[in-house]
Design an enzyme around this catalytic site. Structure first.
Site, PDB file in Angstrom:
ATOM      1  N   GLU A 100      46.238  65.529  26.662  1.00  0.00           N
ATOM      2  CA  GLU A 100      46.019  66.926  26.796  1.00  0.00           C
ATOM      3  C   GLU A 100      46.077  67.929  25.528  1.00  0.00           C
ATOM      4  OE1 GLU A 100      45.406  67.892  29.820  1.00  0.00           O
ATOM      5  OE2 GLU A 100      46.188  66.340  31.116  1.00  0.00           O
ATOM      6  N   ASN A 106      42.844  70.311  24.368  1.00  0.00           N
ATOM      7  CA  ASN A 106      43.050  71.608  24.079  1.00  0.00           C
ATOM      8  C   ASN A 106      42.386  72.102  22.892  1.00  0.00           C
ATOM      9  OD1 ASN A 106      43.933  71.957  26.822  1.00  0.00           O
ATOM     10  ND2 ASN A 106      46.009  72.318  26.229  1.00  0.00           N
ATOM     11  N   ARG A 117      38.050  72.722  34.352  1.00  0.00           N
ATOM     12  CA  ARG A 117      39.426  72.429  33.538  1.00  0.00           C
ATOM     13  C   ARG A 117      40.372  72.940  34.851  1.00  0.00           C
ATOM     14  NH1 ARG A 117      38.815  69.339  30.766  1.00  0.00           N
ATOM     15  NH2 ARG A 117      40.957  69.379  30.295  1.00  0.00           N
TER      16      ARG A 117
END
Ligand SMILES: Nc1ncnc2c1ncn2[C@@H]1O[C@H](COP(=O)(O)OP(=O)(O)O)[C@@H](O)[C@H]1O
Ligand SMILES: [Mg+2]
Lengths: 100, 147
Positions: free
Chosen positions: B49, B53, B108
């Site tokens: 994650e 990002n 997303r």
């Protein structure tokens, strides 16, 4: 990475390997391509072969839900492991009846 | 602060294929601690994650380097710092809210921070607009044996 089967208006996509932002883009193209040409009543996303998933997998499922809504069908996620369940739980998809 | 018993530093460019590389490297780094299947999966998912990002948001219209520092302490604590020098976050509290995303059209889910928080003991985010973002993940392994 994705194999599909179409029987009785049901399209099953067997997804294999790891789902992250990188692979989700490719999986999406394959699943949408099959769904758009076959227009199934039900799209079954079979996660039995998925060894890893992050929140990109949730985006993938929610995106297919929107896609199938446009095509007049529904989505079911099947065969996911307990590990994947812990991620799906965070998404609220449970309440929508998408998870088998 | 306790002395780290092991540490590592990685730097790699913001290419999508490095999402798999980063979680593979972290999993190899912590392997000798003999993590449970869930602990391993938790950390791999959280790292995936954070690195995603950096690539998707931090370096949105550019490419740049991602820095991943790992430390292991003798009480089984694992500390992972993931840093980019990208666009930064205007409002961190808002960004961390479940379902908040600035990239909805790219599918997303807005759940990256929620995943990191639920799978780690501590998540710290330091960010400055125009300068970049540092996410620190902390998890103690061996805390839930017997379960
Ligand atoms: N490294 C980063 N650099 C800039 N913005 C970020 C970064 N990480 C997160 N963000 C911001 O926080 C929001 C929420 O992140 P996250 O919870 O992972 O959801 P998602 O990635 O699905 O959008 C992102 O949409 C983005 O606006
Ligand atoms: Mg994210």
């Amino acid at each position: 990475m994705v194999e599909t089967d179409y029987t009785n208006h049901i399209l099953t996509a067997y997804i294999r390997g790891e789902i992250d932002h990188d692979s989700a883009a490719r999986i999406r193209v394959e699943v949408d391509g099959a769904a758009q040409s076959l227009r199934p009543r039900l799209l079954r996303l079979d996660f039995g072969g998925v060894s890893f998933m992050d929140s990109s997998g949730i985006g993938l499922v929610m995106g297919r839900c929107r896609q199938m809504q446009l095509l007049g069908g529904t989505v079911r996620v099947v065969n996911y492991s307990d590990n994947l369940r812990r991620i799906f739980v965070l998404s609220g998809l449970e309440g929508l009846g998408v998870l088998a | 602060m306790k002395q780290a018993v092991n540490e590592m530093k990685l730097r790699f460019p913001s290419k999508s294929c490095n999402e798999a590389f980063a979680r593979g490297a972290v999993s190899a780094f912590i392997m000798h601690l003999d993590p449970t299947v869930n602990e391993l999966s938790d950390l791999k998912t959280a790292v995936s994650e954070a690195v995603t990002n950096c690539i998707v948001h931090g370096y949105r219209r550019q490419s740049g380097m991602i820095f991943l520092d790992g430390k292991i302490f003798d009480d089984g604590r694992v500390l992972l710092k993931i840093r980019d020098k990208g666009c930064g976050i205007e409002d961190v509290a808002q960004a961390m809210q479940p379902l908040f995303t600035t990239a909805a059209d790219e599918e997303r889910a807005g759940l990256g921070f929620a995943v990191m928080q639920s799978f780690c003991d501590k998540v710290r985010v330091k960010s400055a607009p125009g300068k970049g973002t540092t996410v620190t993940l902390e998890k103690r392994l061996g805390a839930d044996d017997g379960a």
